[in-house]
Each structure stands twice: as C-alpha cells, then as structure tokens.
Design a protein around this motif. Structure first.
Motif, mmCIF file in Angstrom:
data_model
loop_
_atom_site.group_PDB
_atom_site.id
_atom_site.type_symbol
_atom_site.label_atom_id
_atom_site.label_comp_id
_atom_site.label_asym_id
_atom_site.label_seq_id
_atom_site.Cartn_x
_atom_site.Cartn_y
_atom_site.Cartn_z
ATOM 1 N N LYS A 141 37.475 50.016 54.424
ATOM 2 C CA LYS A 141 38.443 48.833 53.559
ATOM 3 C C LYS A 141 38.573 47.684 54.499
ATOM 4 N N LEU A 142 38.145 46.674 54.024
ATOM 5 C CA LEU A 142 38.255 45.431 54.680
ATOM 6 C C LEU A 142 39.652 44.735 54.355
ATOM 7 N N SER A 143 40.384 44.397 55.160
ATOM 8 C CA SER A 143 41.649 43.568 54.976
ATOM 9 C C SER A 143 40.814 42.079 54.244
ATOM 10 N N GLY A 144 41.595 41.602 53.253
ATOM 11 C CA GLY A 144 41.551 40.299 52.541
ATOM 12 C C GLY A 144 41.139 39.326 53.733
ATOM 13 N N ARG A 145 41.962 39.426 54.683
ATOM 14 C CA ARG A 145 41.802 38.374 55.820
ATOM 15 C C ARG A 145 40.549 38.126 56.436
ATOM 16 N N VAL A 146 39.667 39.128 56.323
ATOM 17 C CA VAL A 146 38.204 38.783 56.672
ATOM 18 C C VAL A 146 37.553 37.783 55.888
ATOM 19 N N GLY A 169 39.989 43.478 50.053
ATOM 20 C CA GLY A 169 41.218 42.905 49.586
ATOM 21 C C GLY A 169 41.037 41.441 49.241
ATOM 22 N N GLY A 170 42.241 40.794 48.762
ATOM 23 C CA GLY A 170 42.251 39.717 48.289
ATOM 24 C C GLY A 170 42.502 38.205 49.314
ATOM 25 N N GLY A 171 42.973 38.720 50.362
ATOM 26 C CA GLY A 171 43.113 37.566 51.524
ATOM 27 C C GLY A 171 43.739 36.315 50.865
ATOM 28 N N ALA A 203 43.193 33.875 49.211
ATOM 29 C CA ALA A 203 42.786 33.560 47.669
ATOM 30 C C ALA A 203 43.821 34.068 46.983
ATOM 31 N N ALA A 204 44.200 35.306 47.289
ATOM 32 C CA ALA A 204 45.005 36.350 46.503
ATOM 33 C C ALA A 204 46.346 35.949 46.688
ATOM 34 N N ARG A 205 46.974 35.588 48.183
ATOM 35 C CA ARG A 205 47.993 35.108 48.162
ATOM 36 C C ARG A 205 48.480 33.659 47.481
ATOM 37 N N ASP A 209 50.511 40.259 35.328
ATOM 38 C CA ASP A 209 49.485 39.324 35.524
ATOM 39 C C ASP A 209 49.242 38.620 37.077
ATOM 40 N N LEU A 210 50.439 39.059 37.799
ATOM 41 C CA LEU A 210 50.185 38.804 39.367
ATOM 42 C C LEU A 210 49.062 39.744 39.648
ATOM 43 N N ASP A 211 49.227 40.855 39.473
ATOM 44 C CA ASP A 211 48.179 41.845 39.922
ATOM 45 C C ASP A 211 46.853 41.608 39.292
ATOM 46 N N ARG A 212 46.700 41.126 37.922
ATOM 47 C CA ARG A 212 45.400 40.779 37.496
ATOM 48 C C ARG A 212 44.944 39.439 38.140
ATOM 49 N N GLY A 241 36.189 45.567 44.716
ATOM 50 C CA GLY A 241 37.621 45.028 44.995
ATOM 51 C C GLY A 241 38.473 45.926 44.286
ATOM 52 N N GLY A 242 39.603 45.334 43.422
ATOM 53 C CA GLY A 242 40.604 45.974 42.934
ATOM 54 C C GLY A 242 40.042 46.626 41.529
ATOM 55 N N LEU A 243 41.041 47.480 41.007
ATOM 56 C CA LEU A 243 40.414 48.072 39.768
ATOM 57 C C LEU A 243 41.565 48.043 38.482
ATOM 58 N N GLN A 244 42.711 48.252 39.019
ATOM 59 C CA GLN A 244 43.735 48.076 37.725
ATOM 60 C C GLN A 244 44.960 47.464 38.570
ATOM 61 N N PRO A 245 45.992 47.135 37.813
ATOM 62 C CA PRO A 245 47.200 46.580 38.073
ATOM 63 C C PRO A 245 48.108 47.753 38.740
ATOM 64 N N GLY A 246 49.005 47.402 39.422
ATOM 65 C CA GLY A 246 50.096 48.563 40.016
ATOM 66 C C GLY A 246 49.623 49.270 41.157
ATOM 67 N N GLN A 247 48.484 48.707 41.869
ATOM 68 C CA GLN A 247 48.086 49.314 43.064
ATOM 69 C C GLN A 247 47.620 48.345 44.010
ATOM 70 N N SER A 248 47.025 48.783 45.288
ATOM 71 C CA SER A 248 46.485 47.875 46.194
ATOM 72 C C SER A 248 44.965 48.122 46.193
ATOM 73 N N ALA A 269 53.472 42.913 44.292
ATOM 74 C CA ALA A 269 52.120 42.158 44.442
ATOM 75 C C ALA A 269 52.097 41.457 45.494
ATOM 76 N N GLY A 270 51.064 41.409 46.341
ATOM 77 C CA GLY A 270 50.790 40.650 47.494
ATOM 78 C C GLY A 270 51.647 41.274 48.820
ATOM 79 N N THR A 271 52.410 42.310 48.879
ATOM 80 C CA THR A 271 53.072 42.622 49.996
ATOM 81 C C THR A 271 52.501 44.220 50.542
ATOM 82 N N TYR A 272 51.817 44.657 49.890
ATOM 83 C CA TYR A 272 50.923 46.039 50.440
ATOM 84 C C TYR A 272 50.657 45.737 51.676
ATOM 85 N N GLU A 273 50.999 46.749 52.780
ATOM 86 C CA GLU A 273 50.401 46.446 54.279
ATOM 87 C C GLU A 273 49.536 47.471 54.478
HETATM 88 P P1 UTP Z 1 45.464 43.660 48.395
HETATM 89 O O1 UTP Z 1 46.980 43.628 48.748
HETATM 90 O O2 UTP Z 1 44.704 44.964 48.248
HETATM 91 O O3 UTP Z 1 44.594 42.770 49.396
HETATM 92 O O4 UTP Z 1 45.122 43.227 46.931
HETATM 93 P P2 UTP Z 1 45.109 41.736 50.429
HETATM 94 O O5 UTP Z 1 46.214 41.142 50.299
HETATM 95 O O6 UTP Z 1 43.907 41.104 51.006
HETATM 96 O O7 UTP Z 1 45.592 42.805 51.507
HETATM 97 P P3 UTP Z 1 44.987 43.786 52.710
HETATM 98 O O8 UTP Z 1 44.842 42.678 54.073
HETATM 99 O O9 UTP Z 1 43.672 44.107 52.042
HETATM 100 O O10 UTP Z 1 45.832 44.661 53.071
HETATM 101 C C1 UTP Z 1 45.670 41.989 46.539
HETATM 102 C C2 UTP Z 1 46.504 42.036 45.454
HETATM 103 O O11 UTP Z 1 45.563 42.171 44.009
HETATM 104 C C3 UTP Z 1 46.447 43.274 43.453
HETATM 105 C C4 UTP Z 1 47.744 43.470 43.918
HETATM 106 O O12 UTP Z 1 48.804 42.477 43.607
HETATM 107 C C5 UTP Z 1 47.513 43.123 45.428
HETATM 108 O O13 UTP Z 1 48.604 42.672 46.193
HETATM 109 N N1 UTP Z 1 45.529 44.499 43.242
HETATM 110 C C6 UTP Z 1 44.513 45.021 43.928
HETATM 111 C C7 UTP Z 1 45.751 45.251 42.078
HETATM 112 O O14 UTP Z 1 46.706 44.909 41.276
HETATM 113 N N2 UTP Z 1 44.938 46.421 41.784
HETATM 114 C C8 UTP Z 1 43.919 46.837 42.546
HETATM 115 O O15 UTP Z 1 43.233 47.778 42.360
HETATM 116 C C9 UTP Z 1 43.757 46.000 43.783
#
Ligand code: UTP
Length: 228
Positions: free
Chosen positions: A6-11, A40-42, A44-46, A61-64, A109-116, A174-178
């Motif tokens: 699992k790679l942090s989006g920061r990569v 992760g989203g890094g 761009a996601a933030r 929509d934030l999750d999508r 990357g991601g699959l569906q809203p409501g998760q990280s 959204a955006g706060t999962y650690e």
């Molecule tokens: P992450 O939170 O997993 O990436 O996804 P990140 O922000 O880069 O965090 P780290 O460093 O990998 O821990 C970015 C956002 O995408 C949405 C969520 O809103 C999440 O905060 N997401 C991601 C989903 O809704 N569903 C997914 O399956 C994955």
C-alpha cells in the motif's frame, strides 16, 4: 498474489519516489514475487477534495473525486511497469482478482466511496489469499498518540487490530484517513491479515521489510500470539 503493497499518495507528490517504487516493484516481480500495489490519492486528492468541499459537494462526491485521484496515481505507476503489470487500473475487486491470476503485478487505486485505499488493500489481500500488507505510510510507525501534537507519543513495535481500532476511532472523513479505516481493520481481523507500517520515504527499508531482512516500524497483528 503474495504481498499487497500500500503506497501513501504522498509518494506521487515526488516523481523520484515513484521511479524508486517502480524499480523496486519491477525487481521483486522479476525475482518471482506476485504483488498487488494499492496507491493513495496524495496532493491531487487533497487539492480536489478541498476544492469540492468549498463548492459544497456531498461526502459521496468528495470520495468519488478522491477515487479519481487515486486511479490517476495508479495509472502513473502502472505506466512505468509495462510488461509486468496488468495494463489497466482495475475498477472492481473482481477485475483485480482476475488480473492477479494472469499478471505478476496489479496496480490499483480506490474502489468505492466510504473507505480509504487501506480498505482496498485489505480487500485485495483477502480476495487473493494474501496474509501481509506492507503499508508504506506517511508515518514511520503507529504511535500511542499523534506525535505531531503530543511530544510524549511513543512508537509501538507491535499492536493488535483491537488496539489499532481504538487509536483510529472517530477519524473517518474524506481526506482524513491515516493508517486504516475501521472497515479495513474488520477485514484484516476476519481473514487473519497482518499489516506492517513503514515510512514511505525510506524505499530501501521498505524493500528490506518486503524481503524479510529489515523490521517494520510497527507490526499490526490480528491478535496477541497464543490467544484465540
Ligand atoms: P486515501 O485517503 O486512501 O489516499 O484516498 P491518501 O489521501 O493519499 O492517503 P494515504 O497517504 O494513502 O493514506 C484518497 C481519498 O479517496 C477516497 C477517500 O475520500 C480518500 O480520503 N477513497 C479512496 C474512497 O472513497 N474510496 C476508496 O476505495 C479509496
């Protein structure tokens, strides 16, 4: 698939880091390792989640939007892994499973809203019979408290999923999962999956942890040894 990375989006905020991980994954694949790589989203996601929040978008929509950012990062890494990685970013778990049966590396990357993306890593590990996730995270270990705000916070060598769950409680927006969300903890628990936490910046150490020659910052184990 024997390992989920699992790679942090920061990569993806640093192209040299993306290149270093692409080399590592390619080397592991050519040594016969099968890997799922979940990214992760890094930044761009933030950025996009913050803009959408300012526009009054719904949580869904934030999750999508976050998912779209993670898939863009996945495509970037996948494009550096031509020949070893499935040449698409799977959008369903079924597609990821099917791809893992034919390719040594699957990047998603991601699959569906409501998760990280940690939940994605847990689901992919579970579906492919993988018992270990190496979480290349934005922290070097799990701490007793947030080390950014509490100078007395200590790193933990080993924690159970119950302990991790208590530490992350109340942070699922959204955006706060650690390190993990509560759902990924539940999946890891029911399927006996461990997760090693390593700082993503130390690619050499990540490689050592994958190969078993170095210790992770924290080992997250399903339950205490000997208890059932
Ligand atoms: P992450 O939170 O997993 O990436 O996804 P990140 O922000 O880069 O965090 P780290 O460093 O990998 O821990 C970015 C956002 O995408 C949405 C969520 O809103 C999440 O905060 N997401 C991601 C989903 O809704 N569903 C997914 O399956 C994955």
């Amino acid at each position: 698939m024997r390992l989920v990375l699992k790679l942090s989006g920061r990569v993806f905020d640093d192209v040299d880091a993306v290149s270093a991980y692409a080399h590592m994954v390619r080397d592991l694949a050519s040594d016969g390792h099968a890997l799922g790589v979940v990214v992760g989203g890094g930044e761009a996601a933030r950025r996009y989640i913050a803009a959408a929040r300012a526009l009054g978008s719904s949580e869904a929509d934030l999750d999508r939007i976050g998912i779209a950012a993670t898939r863009l990062n996945a495509m970037l890494l996948m494009s550096a892994l031509r020949g070893v990685a499935y040449p698409r970013v799977p959008e369903t778990l079924e597609e990821a499973i099917a791809a893992s049966e034919r390719w040594p590396v699957v990047v998603l990357g991601g699959l569906q809203p409501g998760q990280s993306t940690t939940m994605v890593a847990a689901l992919v590990a579970e579906a492919t019979g993988t018992r270990l996730i190496v979480n290349c995270a934005n922290v070097d270990a799990v701490y007793t408290d947030d080390p950014r705000t509490n100078p007395n916070a200590r790193p933990l060598e080993e924690v159970t999923l119950d302990e991790l769950e208590a530490l992350i409680r109340g942070k699922a927006h959204a955006g706060t999962y650690e390190l993990a969300d509560p759902w990924s903890v539940a999946v890891m628990r029911r399927s006996g999956i461990s997760m090693y936490v390593v700082d993503w910046r130390d690619v050499g150490r990540v490689r050592g942890v994958v190969l078993g020659t170095e210790r992770p910052g924290t080992r997250i184990i399903p339950r205490l040894h000997g208890s059932d």
